[in-house]
Design an enzyme around this catalytic site. Structure first.
Site, PDB file in Angstrom:
ATOM      1  NE  ARG A 187      47.856  62.772  47.868  1.00 36.68           N
ATOM      2  CZ  ARG A 187      48.075  64.008  47.415  1.00 36.68           C
ATOM      3  NH1 ARG A 187      47.113  64.651  46.760  1.00 36.68           N
ATOM      4  NH2 ARG A 187      49.247  64.596  47.592  1.00 36.68           N
ATOM      5  CE  LYS A 217      48.262  62.981  51.569  1.00 34.22           C
ATOM      6  NZ  LYS A 217      49.543  62.430  52.039  1.00 34.22           N
ATOM      7  CG  HIS A 289      49.987  55.740  46.869  1.00 29.09           C
ATOM      8  ND1 HIS A 289      48.936  56.616  47.033  1.00 29.09           N
ATOM      9  CD2 HIS A 289      51.103  56.465  47.138  1.00 29.09           C
ATOM     10  CE1 HIS A 289      49.402  57.797  47.382  1.00 29.09           C
ATOM     11  NE2 HIS A 289      50.708  57.735  47.453  1.00 29.09           N
ATOM     12  NE  ARG A 292      50.051  60.436  44.721  1.00 33.42           N
ATOM     13  CZ  ARG A 292      49.772  61.688  44.414  1.00 33.42           C
ATOM     14  NH1 ARG A 292      48.896  61.949  43.453  1.00 33.42           N
ATOM     15  NH2 ARG A 292      50.343  62.702  45.030  1.00 33.42           N
ATOM     16  CG  HIS A 315      54.367  65.402  45.588  1.00 39.70           C
ATOM     17  ND1 HIS A 315      55.235  64.644  44.844  1.00 39.70           N
ATOM     18  CD2 HIS A 315      53.492  64.514  46.152  1.00 39.70           C
ATOM     19  CE1 HIS A 315      54.904  63.365  44.944  1.00 39.70           C
ATOM     20  NE2 HIS A 315      53.853  63.268  45.724  1.00 39.70           N
ATOM     21  CE1 TYR A 324      56.617  58.116  42.393  1.00 38.18           C
ATOM     22  CE2 TYR A 324      56.686  60.376  43.164  1.00 38.18           C
ATOM     23  CZ  TYR A 324      56.092  59.138  43.153  1.00 38.18           C
ATOM     24  OH  TYR A 324      54.974  58.916  43.905  1.00 38.18           O
TER      25      TYR A 324
END
Length: 344
Positions: A187, A217, A289, A292, A315, A324
């Site tokens: 990120r 995160k 992004h 990414r 994730h 994806y």
């Protein structure tokens, strides 16, 4: 501070301290809940006990409809004649010409995010016995339409990575930034948050794939690869680019520096990407992004397991990563239809 403001403030502290959400995420919750508090004030609600499911449903409707400026609710008789309201194209707006919206209408995804913040604060208040019940328990946020992530074709990525060049300290930094974004799938906040010390020992052998630990995160740490191209770009920048940029600052520990020698911001990195995309003649919309998304899509196209990609992206759930796979299935279908002699 009234009880509603205290309830919201306690929830935001919970998100930041106990759940460890990033400052940017907490700031997003704060904006959404400030709008909610304003709505409650407009409705004359100043106690959490006065909030009902119908009130929350009304707030949800206001997100989609928007909240106009009070001046735009004036009676038609108070308004000036249409001839007096007209201005020529060259005239500047007067002080009386205020924006139409205090809060403009939100798209479905933004409405869902704001409503999720409201559901979260009421669930927290009920669990902490701040309120007797949870009026948002049965409120369901609108389900946003599923959007496939946008990935650049490989040739476009290669053109983008080659565009900055290596002639100046800024060009060396820009190349390192883009190679890190695409080479790790990180990120933008993770990449600009890197310090020089975090890369020590990884650049000695440029031909060997090393590893880098980043904080994602929720303060979750994960291992990401640092391949040959990214390592070379970072090594070149550290030797020939960063020292010049660092001389203009006050000894920032950041890996990526701006023109004043301070840490490169997310906004600065976004601007670098936009300018580089223009030089590379990439006409599609692009953001940090996008690289990414391209990282994940190209890995899956190359045969990587979806759970490996999940770990690399950081994730929490494989469900997030599986979107994806829809992109790569479309790609495989396109290749089959254009390549197989009996596909059509």
């Amino acid at each position: 501070m009234d009880r509603i403001e205290r309830m919201i403030s306690s929830y935001l502290d919970h998100l930041a301290v106990e759940r460890g959400l990033s400052a940017n995420t907490v700031a997003g919750y704060r904006r959404d809940l400030r709008r909610y508090a304003e709505y409650l004030g407009d409705e004359g609600i100043d106690e959490p006990a006065m909030i009902t499911p119908a009130v929350i449903t009304g707030f949800a409707a206001s997100l989609a409809e928007g909240v106009p400026e009070p001046d735009h609710d004036r009676n038609a008789g108070d308004q000036k004649p249409a001839q007096e309201q007209k201005t020529t194209q060259d005239q500047k707006p007067t002080q009386d010409q205020k924006p139409m919206w205090r809060h403009p209408p939100l798209v479905q995804s933004s409405s869902a995010r704001a409503l999720a913040a409201v559901r979260g604060v009421h669930k927290f208040a009920a669990e902490e016995a701040i309120t007797a019940d949870n009026p948002a328990a049965r409120i369901t946020p609108p389900k946003p339409p599923r959007r496939l992530p946008k990935a650049l074709p490989l040739d476009a990525v290669q053109a983008l990575l080659a565009a900055p060049g290596t002639e100046t300290p800024a060009a060396l930094r820009d190349t390192a930034l883009l190679e890190l974004l695409y080479g790790t799938g990180g990120r933008i906040s993770e990449i600009v948050g890197l310090d020089v010390d975090e890369l020590s020992g990884l650049l000695t052998d440029p031909d060997e794939v090393g590893g880098l630990r980043v904080i994602g995160k929720g303060n979750k740490e994960r291992f990401v690869p640092l391949g040959r191209y990214a390592k070379k770009a970072v090594a070149d920048y550290l030797v020939r680019g960063r020292p010049e940029l660092a001389r203009r600052g006050r000894g920032a520990p950041a890996l990526l520096l701006n023109a004043r020698g301070g840490r490169l911001s997310r906004q600065g990195a976004w601007l670098i990407l936009q300018q580089t995309a223009e030089r590379a003649k990439i006409n599609s919309d692009i953001s940090p992004h996008t690289l990414r998304h391209s990282f994940a899509t190209h890995l899956l196209d190359g045969g990587a397991d979806v759970r490996v990609v999940q770990e690399l992206l950081g994730h929490a759930s494989v469900t997030t990563t599986q979107i994806y796979t829809l992109v790569t299935v479309d790609h495989l279908r396109e290749v089959y239809l254009t390549s197989h002699p009996r596909a059509r």
